[in-house]
Design an enzyme around this catalytic site. Structure first.
Site, PDB file in Angstrom:
ATOM      1  N   SER A 161       0.788  -1.228   0.000  1.00 24.97           N
ATOM      2  CA  SER A 161       0.000   0.000   0.000  1.00 24.97           C
ATOM      3  C   SER A 161       0.817   1.275   0.000  1.00 24.97           C
ATOM      4  O   SER A 161       0.332   2.318  -0.415  1.00 24.97           O
ATOM      5  CB  SER A 161      -0.929   0.009   1.211  1.00 24.97           C
ATOM      6  OG  SER A 161      -1.816  -1.075   1.125  1.00 24.97           O
ATOM      7  N   THR A 162       2.039   1.238   0.495  1.00 24.37           N
ATOM      8  CA  THR A 162       2.840   2.463   0.545  1.00 24.37           C
ATOM      9  C   THR A 162       4.256   2.191   0.054  1.00 24.37           C
ATOM     10  O   THR A 162       4.705   1.050   0.021  1.00 24.37           O
ATOM     11  CB  THR A 162       2.936   3.032   1.977  1.00 24.37           C
ATOM     12  OG1 THR A 162       3.682   2.119   2.785  1.00 24.37           O
ATOM     13  CG2 THR A 162       1.566   3.260   2.580  1.00 24.37           C
TER      14      THR A 162
END
Length: 186
Positions: free
Chosen positions: A11-12
């Site tokens: 996600s990041t």
């Protein structure tokens, strides 16, 4: 020739893809596409597009978890539809989803449930959008160039024989706007 193709994503930018890549390699994936979901980062979309372009009929796409394909359920289902169209098998290791066995009731039910939830999500979005438009009165489109009083003045002047060219200059609008107003009278 069937190939196992992995897809890993996080996600990041700060998260690491190593554990997913190791799990996919252990599963037997020959090639692994990697992407990141971060806000402005396009790497996940590019990696997923590259994966979809790469896979061929008979290949198997493997992820550790279903949500690794995308954060949005509708996008996950679009991917699954694309894989089905391309005759590509899909496996999500942790959820036990394997589309290779078309007769496996659990895998089939899981995909159908995901489809139902995607449709529900889409309907909620549409409903909220309609409610928001109704509450604000903003249904989109361009705002009228002239208010209703000005339109009535234009209609009156047109009926009195004032030319469209004179009216468009007088009201500071295009000839097309005056023409559209004149058509409302007919």
């Amino acid at each position: 020739m069937m190939a196992l193709i992995g897809f890993a994503s996080v996600s990041t930018n700060q998260q690491d893809l190593t554990s997913q890549a190791e799990r996919l390699t252990e599963y037997g994936c020959e090639k692994i596409f990697q992407g990141k979901h971060s806000g402005k980062e396009e790497s996940n979309k590019q990696a997923l597009a590259s994966l979809i372009d790469y896979v061929r009929s008979g290949d198997t796409v493997v992820v550790t978890k279903l949500d690794r394909l995308s954060r949005a359920l509708s996008q996950v289902l679009n991917c699954l539809d694309t894989f089905t169209d391309k005759q590509v098998v899909f496996v999500a290791i942790e959820q036990g989803i394997d589309t290779s066995n078309k007769k496996d009731p659990l895998s089939k039910a899981m995909v159908q449930l995901l489809g139902m939830f995607a449709e529900l999500e889409r309907n909620f979005i549409i409903s909220r959008t309609r409610e928001g438009k109704a509450a604000s009165g903003n249904y989109g489109g361009l705002k009228p160039k002239l208010n209703s009083k000005q339109e009535q003045e234009v209609i009156t002047k047109l009926s009195q024989g004032v030319s469209k060219v004179v009216l468009n200059k007088q009201y500071g609008v295009s000839r097309a706007t005056i023409l559209n107003i004149s058509r409302k009278v007919v």
